[in-house]
Design an enzyme around this catalytic site. Structure first.
Site, PDB file in Angstrom:
ATOM      1  N   TYR A  32       0.825  -1.204   0.000  1.00 55.04           N
ATOM      2  CA  TYR A  32       0.000   0.000   0.000  1.00 55.04           C
ATOM      3  C   TYR A  32       0.859   1.254   0.000  1.00 55.04           C
ATOM      4  CZ  TYR A  32       0.784   1.021   5.003  1.00 55.04           C
ATOM      5  OH  TYR A  32       1.344   1.341   6.208  1.00 55.04           O
ATOM      6  N   LYS A 147       6.468  -2.072   2.007  1.00 54.10           N
ATOM      7  CA  LYS A 147       5.285  -1.456   2.615  1.00 54.10           C
ATOM      8  C   LYS A 147       4.081  -2.387   2.429  1.00 54.10           C
ATOM      9  CE  LYS A 147       3.252   3.156   3.178  1.00 54.10           C
ATOM     10  NZ  LYS A 147       3.323   3.176   4.633  1.00 54.10           N
ATOM     11  N   GLU A 179      11.685   2.409  14.467  1.00 53.24           N
ATOM     12  CA  GLU A 179      10.778   3.437  13.945  1.00 53.24           C
ATOM     13  C   GLU A 179       9.526   3.507  14.811  1.00 53.24           C
ATOM     14  OE1 GLU A 179       9.668   2.531   9.848  1.00 53.24           O
ATOM     15  OE2 GLU A 179       9.542   0.408  10.301  1.00 53.24           O
ATOM     16  N   LEU A 203      10.920   1.136   7.245  1.00 50.87           N
ATOM     17  CA  LEU A 203      10.460   1.622   5.949  1.00 50.87           C
ATOM     18  C   LEU A 203      11.281   2.862   5.605  1.00 50.87           C
ATOM     19  CD1 LEU A 203       8.228   1.203   3.741  1.00 50.87           C
ATOM     20  CD2 LEU A 203       7.111   3.148   4.801  1.00 50.87           C
TER      21      LEU A 203
END
Ligand code: PDD
Length: 283
Positions: A32, A147, A179, A203
């Site tokens: 996505y 992702k 993250e 990411l």
């Protein structure tokens, strides 16, 4: 009621349907992108579609989606829903096939869906006041560079944080911050701006990449380096980056107040530079 996009068609949100055999539903076999929209324009669109291709290639999807087609349905969704500020969520699944752990060898038609969501981006409360984060163990798989919609642990982490009165979770692997639940992490110590290195454990954020450029423009040096929970707790400033949060100041990490407990000056100047830059090139 919103109009959404599904496999080439625009439908009312309660009329769009996906098969129960879709591998996105059964295996999270899907990728996505979230692109923010400001003044009805798309922010960093080109980078999002490039990353979508990368995610699909990493999962060995056999068919990519044409970039012009993606741009066309993004623009139409903005139009149909009269979206001024918010985001467009786009998801591509491997497609519909009988359930099997063995991925289909033949090319199957991917499922493509997209929808708009309104959100305050420029004048958000979180940008103005900053957020509080708590740290917890990063229990996700080791391909966070892709992702995918396999987001359960990130969602559990965020929920644990909000249940405890924080706004988000910063995740730790072997003591180093990887993250946030859906954002990249940054700290500033003695005028050194630091963000975690980009590898398979995070990411590679589009906002992160553009903020690195903005820092250069302001003559700020950024060190791409892993930092620990202790480094973060004793930072002078901290912030997170993401498409919908842009640059969001962090004012508390666990029980430690960051700086004077208000959004820091470097963070504010970077946010202003970032906004100026992306609005110039929004399409
Ligand atoms: N999330 N890290 C993770 C795990 C993310 O999910 C995101 C984005 C980022 C920041 O990437 P970018 O700057 O390209 O948005 C980092 C989006 C916004 C989401 O899932 O809603």
């Amino acid at each position: 009621m919103r109009q959404v996009y599904i496999n080439g068609e625009f439908k009312k949100e309660d009329e769009a349907k996906v098969s129960i055999f879709d591998r996105g539903l059964l295996f999270s076999d899907s990728v996505y992108e979230v692109t923010s929209v400001i003044n009805s324009k798309l922010i960093d669109f080109k980078y999002h579609v490039e990353r979508l291709d990368r995610s699909m290639n990493e999962l060995k999807f056999k068919t990519l989606i044409d970039h012009d087609e993606i741009l066309a349905f993004h623009r139409k969704l903005i139009d149909l829903n009269n979206l001024k500020e918010g985001m467009i969520y786009t998801q591509v699944t491997r497609g519909v096939v009988d359930r099997s752990f063995d991925m289909p060898k033949q090319a199957i038609k991917p499922t493509v869906l997209a929808f708009t969501q309104e959100k305050k981006i420029l004048e958000s409360d979180t940008a103005k006041n900053g957020i509080k984060v708590m740290t917890l163990e990063d229990m996700r798989w080791k391909r966070n560079d892709i992702k995918t919609t396999q987001l359960l642990y990130a969602s559990m982490a965020k929920s644990e944080a909000t249940a405890k009165g924080f706004d988000d979770a910063w995740m730790l692997r072997q003591g180093y911050v990887t993250e946030g639940s859906s954002n990249n992490v940054w700290i500033i110590r003695s005028k050194n701006i630091m963000t975690r290195q980009s590898d398979n454990l995070i990411l590679s954020g589009i906002t992160r990449a553009v903020v690195l450029e903005c820092a250069k423009k302001l003559d700020y040096e950024v060190i791409t380096k892993n930092f620990t929970k202790v480094d973060a707790e004793s930072a002078d400033e901290a912030f997170m980056t993401s498409s919908t949060g842009l640059i969001t100041p962090v004012i508390k990490i666990n029980s430690s107040q960051i700086g004077d407990g208000k959004p820091g000056n470097f963070t504010k100047s970077l946010r202003a530079e970032y906004i100026k830059r992306v609005l110039e090139i929004a399409i």
